[in-house]
Design an enzyme around this catalytic site. Sequence first.
Site, mmCIF file in Angstrom:
data_model
loop_
_atom_site.group_PDB
_atom_site.id
_atom_site.type_symbol
_atom_site.label_atom_id
_atom_site.label_comp_id
_atom_site.label_asym_id
_atom_site.label_seq_id
_atom_site.Cartn_x
_atom_site.Cartn_y
_atom_site.Cartn_z
ATOM 1 N N HIS A 1 -9.463 1.346 -1.406
ATOM 2 C CA HIS A 1 -9.418 1.867 -0.034
ATOM 3 C C HIS A 1 -10.838 1.759 0.525
ATOM 4 O O HIS A 1 -11.801 2.155 -0.149
ATOM 5 C CB HIS A 1 -9.038 3.349 -0.024
ATOM 6 C CG HIS A 1 -7.580 3.625 -0.251
ATOM 7 N ND1 HIS A 1 -6.896 3.187 -1.348
ATOM 8 C CD2 HIS A 1 -6.682 4.323 0.499
ATOM 9 C CE1 HIS A 1 -5.634 3.600 -1.267
ATOM 10 N NE2 HIS A 1 -5.474 4.284 -0.151
ATOM 11 N N HIS B 1 1.380 4.999 -2.316
ATOM 12 C CA HIS B 1 1.021 5.914 -3.409
ATOM 13 C C HIS B 1 2.306 6.583 -3.874
ATOM 14 O O HIS B 1 2.978 7.246 -3.078
ATOM 15 C CB HIS B 1 0.045 6.981 -2.916
ATOM 16 C CG HIS B 1 -1.204 6.409 -2.324
ATOM 17 N ND1 HIS B 1 -2.369 6.282 -3.041
ATOM 18 C CD2 HIS B 1 -1.469 5.912 -1.091
ATOM 19 C CE1 HIS B 1 -3.304 5.745 -2.275
ATOM 20 N NE2 HIS B 1 -2.786 5.499 -1.075
ATOM 21 N N GLU C 1 -11.210 3.536 5.965
ATOM 22 C CA GLU C 1 -10.176 4.399 6.559
ATOM 23 C C GLU C 1 -10.916 5.471 7.362
ATOM 24 O O GLU C 1 -10.740 5.590 8.562
ATOM 25 C CB GLU C 1 -9.314 5.020 5.453
ATOM 26 C CG GLU C 1 -8.207 5.946 5.968
ATOM 27 C CD GLU C 1 -7.419 6.625 4.825
ATOM 28 O OE1 GLU C 1 -7.935 6.678 3.681
ATOM 29 O OE2 GLU C 1 -6.299 7.115 5.095
ATOM 30 N N HIS D 1 0.864 -1.197 0.000
ATOM 31 C CA HIS D 1 0.000 0.000 0.000
ATOM 32 C C HIS D 1 0.893 1.238 0.000
ATOM 33 O O HIS D 1 1.409 1.665 1.028
ATOM 34 C CB HIS D 1 -0.912 -0.028 1.236
ATOM 35 C CG HIS D 1 -1.903 1.097 1.289
ATOM 36 N ND1 HIS D 1 -3.083 1.024 1.981
ATOM 37 C CD2 HIS D 1 -1.899 2.350 0.743
ATOM 38 C CE1 HIS D 1 -3.758 2.159 1.867
ATOM 39 N NE2 HIS D 1 -3.054 2.989 1.127
ATOM 40 N N ASP E 1 1.905 3.881 2.984
ATOM 41 C CA ASP E 1 0.880 4.746 2.388
ATOM 42 C C ASP E 1 1.503 5.932 1.633
ATOM 43 O O ASP E 1 1.641 5.878 0.421
ATOM 44 C CB ASP E 1 -0.107 5.230 3.463
ATOM 45 C CG ASP E 1 -1.488 5.564 2.916
ATOM 46 O OD1 ASP E 1 -1.700 5.397 1.704
ATOM 47 O OD2 ASP E 1 -2.352 5.983 3.714
ATOM 48 N N ASP E 2 1.855 6.982 2.363
ATOM 49 C CA ASP E 2 2.458 8.189 1.766
ATOM 50 C C ASP E 2 3.650 8.602 2.633
ATOM 51 O O ASP E 2 3.562 9.556 3.413
ATOM 52 C CB ASP E 2 1.420 9.313 1.723
ATOM 53 C CG ASP E 2 0.201 8.930 0.910
ATOM 54 O OD1 ASP E 2 0.274 8.966 -0.324
ATOM 55 O OD2 ASP E 2 -0.832 8.568 1.522
#
Length: 337
Positions: A194, A16, A197, A14, A275-276
């Site tokens: 997603h 981005h 969340e 996961h 994630d980020d």
Amino acid sequence: MKTFIEGLPKAELHLHIEGTFEPELMFEIARRNNISIPFNSVKEIEEAYQFDCLQDFLDIYYQGAGVLITERDFYDLTYSYLEKCADQNVKHTEIMFDPQTHTERGIAFSTVINGIHKACKDAKNNLGVSSILIMSFLRHLSEEEAFNTLKESLPFKDWITAVGLDSSEKGNPPSKFKNVFEASVKEGYIPLAHAGEEGDADYVWEALDILRIIRIDHGNNSLQDPVLVDEIVKREIALTVCPLSNKALQVVPDLKDHPLKKMMDSGMKVTVNSDDPAYFGGQVNQNFIEIQKALELTKKDLYQLAKNSFEYSLLNRDSKEKYLAELDAYYQQNIGK
Ligand code: HPA
Ligand code: ZN
């Protein structure tokens, strides 16, 4: 534990690519493209990264991505992330990219995918890191726009393995994308999304039953509904959990309150991801390190999380077996240390 985590062979499921944009690289690319950004220093950028919720973050994330113009920009962004994978013993990664973040600004789909794909190919050869691409639809946009993106992707179908669904969750339920997911599956893409969340458990139900996803990104709010938890366990749908993201976006008040261990104990297949990472304070190893500490995870727990990362990746069986054997050897060698 830190050393054990750093050496642990793992996959990231996961991630981005736009969320890996470190301030230093952002400045460099902004400069070469003659684009001004509303920050004067790396420190100023880092200070702006204080978020109350997902939308708060997304506003700044789309702004950052706005400096990416050329194929070389997408290449540099991706290669720089893949170098970090190699440093962290991330053997395999499944990278999400948001074409609409770029096509909406007039950047060609081909520019985005060519840059990202070339970096993945070079990283496989030079660094030994394998990767798979997930094309994510922005859920705050319409289904029709997602259909346009699907169409634009078709000439590059061989380079893309799956479709995903990201951006503002609340008010944009999975059911909004029923038709485009159906069409994507017909084209051979694997469906992911997603869910849970910020959205409630009913969004996770929709993602499972309407979009027919085979893996859930985040999934935290599944725990609101015990019947859903049982279903996720029964169907063996893995969750790509992102501890530092959840803390940064206030999905959990503190890592000590994070449901990751509860998820594992209930039989859910959990993985740990960043994630980020440029926005949420750490790469995947930092996520492992901080969640281990907060929840007092054992080496066996960490091994299980790494095992899940390969087992529930989109790799073929042979590749999974190869990585799992590497992981098992590492675990046997380091369990007693
Ligand atoms: N959630 C939804 N959309 C996103 C995220 C996220 O955590 N990161 C990048 N786009
Ligand atoms: Zn995400």
